[in-house]
Design an enzyme around this catalytic site. Sequence first.
Site, PDB file in Angstrom:
ATOM      1  N   LYS A 153       3.962  26.545  32.305  1.00 39.60           N
ATOM      2  CA  LYS A 153       2.625  26.715  32.870  1.00 39.60           C
ATOM      3  C   LYS A 153       2.129  25.430  33.524  1.00 39.60           C
ATOM      4  O   LYS A 153       1.614  25.427  34.637  1.00 39.60           O
ATOM      5  CB  LYS A 153       1.646  27.166  31.787  1.00 39.60           C
ATOM      6  CG  LYS A 153       0.233  27.425  32.303  1.00 39.60           C
ATOM      7  CD  LYS A 153      -0.739  27.738  31.176  1.00 39.60           C
ATOM      8  CE  LYS A 153      -0.448  29.029  30.492  1.00 39.60           C
ATOM      9  NZ  LYS A 153      -1.505  29.397  29.524  1.00 39.60           N
ATOM     10  N   GLU A 159      10.280  19.020  27.279  1.00 39.00           N
ATOM     11  CA  GLU A 159      11.608  19.602  27.102  1.00 39.00           C
ATOM     12  C   GLU A 159      12.052  20.342  28.363  1.00 39.00           C
ATOM     13  O   GLU A 159      13.184  20.183  28.835  1.00 39.00           O
ATOM     14  CB  GLU A 159      11.614  20.567  25.906  1.00 39.00           C
ATOM     15  CG  GLU A 159      11.341  19.928  24.567  1.00 39.00           C
ATOM     16  CD  GLU A 159       9.875  19.933  24.195  1.00 39.00           C
ATOM     17  OE1 GLU A 159       9.573  19.774  23.007  1.00 39.00           O
ATOM     18  OE2 GLU A 159       9.021  20.079  25.108  1.00 39.00           O
ATOM     19  N   GLY A 166       1.589  31.419  25.732  1.00 38.30           N
ATOM     20  CA  GLY A 166       3.037  31.402  25.886  1.00 38.30           C
ATOM     21  C   GLY A 166       3.745  32.476  25.087  1.00 38.30           C
ATOM     22  O   GLY A 166       4.684  33.112  25.564  1.00 38.30           O
ATOM     23  N   ARG A 167       3.296  32.720  23.852  1.00 39.28           N
ATOM     24  CA  ARG A 167       3.991  33.694  23.003  1.00 39.28           C
ATOM     25  C   ARG A 167       3.735  35.135  23.415  1.00 39.28           C
ATOM     26  O   ARG A 167       4.309  36.051  22.834  1.00 39.28           O
ATOM     27  CB  ARG A 167       3.617  33.451  21.543  1.00 39.28           C
ATOM     28  CG  ARG A 167       2.136  33.438  21.229  1.00 39.28           C
ATOM     29  CD  ARG A 167       1.904  32.876  19.823  1.00 39.28           C
ATOM     30  NE  ARG A 167       0.510  32.744  19.427  1.00 39.28           N
ATOM     31  CZ  ARG A 167      -0.278  31.702  19.699  1.00 39.28           C
ATOM     32  NH1 ARG A 167       0.201  30.707  20.420  1.00 39.28           N
ATOM     33  NH2 ARG A 167      -1.527  31.649  19.271  1.00 39.28           N
ATOM     34  N   GLU A 217       2.589  30.966  14.768  1.00 38.73           N
ATOM     35  CA  GLU A 217       1.751  30.178  15.666  1.00 38.73           C
ATOM     36  C   GLU A 217       0.351  30.776  15.745  1.00 38.73           C
ATOM     37  O   GLU A 217      -0.636  30.051  15.924  1.00 38.73           O
ATOM     38  CB  GLU A 217       2.386  30.113  17.063  1.00 38.73           C
ATOM     39  CG  GLU A 217       1.992  28.880  17.855  1.00 38.73           C
ATOM     40  CD  GLU A 217       2.885  28.642  19.067  1.00 38.73           C
ATOM     41  OE1 GLU A 217       3.783  27.790  18.985  1.00 38.73           O
ATOM     42  OE2 GLU A 217       2.697  29.329  20.085  1.00 38.73           O
ATOM     43  N   HIS A 234      24.947  40.021   2.661  1.00 36.78           N
ATOM     44  CA  HIS A 234      25.956  39.178   2.044  1.00 36.78           C
ATOM     45  C   HIS A 234      25.500  37.724   1.997  1.00 36.78           C
ATOM     46  O   HIS A 234      26.314  36.818   1.859  1.00 36.78           O
ATOM     47  CB  HIS A 234      27.273  39.313   2.808  1.00 36.78           C
ATOM     48  CG  HIS A 234      27.783  40.722   2.831  1.00 36.78           C
ATOM     49  ND1 HIS A 234      28.614  41.228   1.856  1.00 36.78           N
ATOM     50  CD2 HIS A 234      27.539  41.749   3.683  1.00 36.78           C
ATOM     51  CE1 HIS A 234      28.886  42.506   2.119  1.00 36.78           C
ATOM     52  NE2 HIS A 234      28.242  42.836   3.231  1.00 36.78           N
ATOM     53  N   LYS A 293       3.540  17.096  19.664  1.00 37.19           N
ATOM     54  CA  LYS A 293       3.906  16.685  21.029  1.00 37.19           C
ATOM     55  C   LYS A 293       3.345  15.303  21.354  1.00 37.19           C
ATOM     56  O   LYS A 293       4.034  14.434  21.889  1.00 37.19           O
ATOM     57  CB  LYS A 293       3.363  17.696  22.047  1.00 37.19           C
ATOM     58  CG  LYS A 293       4.041  19.059  22.042  1.00 37.19           C
ATOM     59  CD  LYS A 293       3.397  19.927  23.109  1.00 37.19           C
ATOM     60  CE  LYS A 293       3.978  21.337  23.137  1.00 37.19           C
ATOM     61  NZ  LYS A 293       3.304  22.176  24.147  1.00 37.19           N
TER      62      LYS A 293
END
Length: 553
Positions: A210, A216, A271-272, A357, A388, A516
């Site tokens: 955005k 990153e 974002g999510r 979040e 398992h 951040k």
Amino acid sequence: MISPDAALTSSPEWQALVACRESLQNCPMKTLFVDDPERASRYFIEGAGLSLDFSRNRLTDESLGALMALARSRKLEDRRAALLRGDKVNITEGRPALHTALRNPGTDTLVVGGQDVIAEVNATLDRMETFVTEVLNHSRTGYTGKAFTDVVSIGIGGSFLGPKLVTEALQPYRTPGIRCHYVANIDGTEISETLAKVHPETTLFLVQSKSFGTRETLENSKVARKWFIECSGNEQAVASHFMAVTANVNAAQKFGIDPDNVFPMWDWVGGRYSLWSAIGLPVALSIGMDNFRALLAGAHAMDNHFRDTPLEKNLPVVMAMLGIWYSNFWGAETHAILPYDHYLRSLPDHLQQLDMESSGKRVNQQGKPLNYHSGPVIWGGVGANGQHAYHQLIHQGTRLISADFIIPLQTHNPVATHHADLFANCLGQSRAMMAGKTLEEAKAELAASGLTEAEVDRLAPHKVIPGNQPSNTLMMSKVTPETVGALIALYEHRTFVQGVIWDLDSFDQWGVELGKKLGENIRPRLLGAEKSDEATDSATDNLIALFRSANSG
């Protein structure tokens, strides 16, 4: 809006649930099934192509009614309407949360701040369709005229988890000739390994940020750009191989991306919740625009179900209130997401961000500290692999763990009896969680195997499984664009409902921002700068020194 002094835990609705919990404390779910032969059919609801069996819960009609009374006391219907009409439900940032508008088919209008949001969304969808069509029919090509064969999506968080989940989930619908790759981590291994798989002439890069400033994403994009220029020897070709989804067109243009190749992001989409927007471009390229629109249609069907269905039959509401029931009244600290379908293997990862979040907050909307727990830890993995591994903890550990089992009735890959075996495993695990095995049953089983009485007495306690662990079983006919859209939207609304009950701002994430900022302050020192006035601690200082020593020379 609930006033700051209206204590949730002292409300009559909350206290009614405390009483319900006490009445069920010593009542095994097995007994509830014996006492009520119609239980499975009564605790079974459907909507938007999904079916939910929630009969295997520590639940009676009385406690279910009390949960819905709590929801109504928290003005859930009003808060739901506020979300859907575009009110500023993200109160700390003063924004609406209009992810539902991203999947509206365009037959409605939604005017927010003087702009028809749905018209904007659909104009962007039309742009996406033009772009996807051009790539897939090879009228848009790389700098040498060769068709694109690979798409590398560079983003992190919601720009990565949602699109990756959907791309994997809808592999049976993939378009021939296009492979999707996702790069998120700042670990240089990920971008290096991805670039080793692709060729510059036929690779399209999507930079998803955005702000066009997320470190990153930006650093990985710089590496990709440098690799592309070195391999192609053609810096001008960046414009035809790099696209961006961002609100910062100027930054994207400085990077070398043609403004015509920039798709918008809006500040009213977190974002999510962004996979439904142009952030979903890698999905659209992977499965085609018709299937992408079908994904949106499935999510829109769930939006309508959430809006129109009475609370008692409303999938997101029922699942949300069951989560409240276990987190706040039974002491559950975690919730497992267990998809029994290989294509849905990344669902737990996406739901971790969505839920944790959104609900990982410790103050209410008025900034007052909570005197109750908010969101649980979300975890899980694909079945039957987990059986398992961590299912042992669910069956014989000391903690209460609730779970969602998610499985399609039909598979895209009918190999031998595999799907029947998978389905049997799913049902067997949910039944084992509910029924367990008593000491008497364990002793009888061991005695029947021929062991002596002493051996039976020694081993039987180790084979006892308490049971009474709650679970939901969520089903769809098949994993399709529509059902995947509905499934993800279901969990979005479930998360919102829980935020209403806990009185949270479900749409900010200030805790993420602190990490951040601190990382940005540490980074220069790792690269050789002297210690600044920024306060640190001895552990951080020692680790910085260790890093510098290891990377000197």
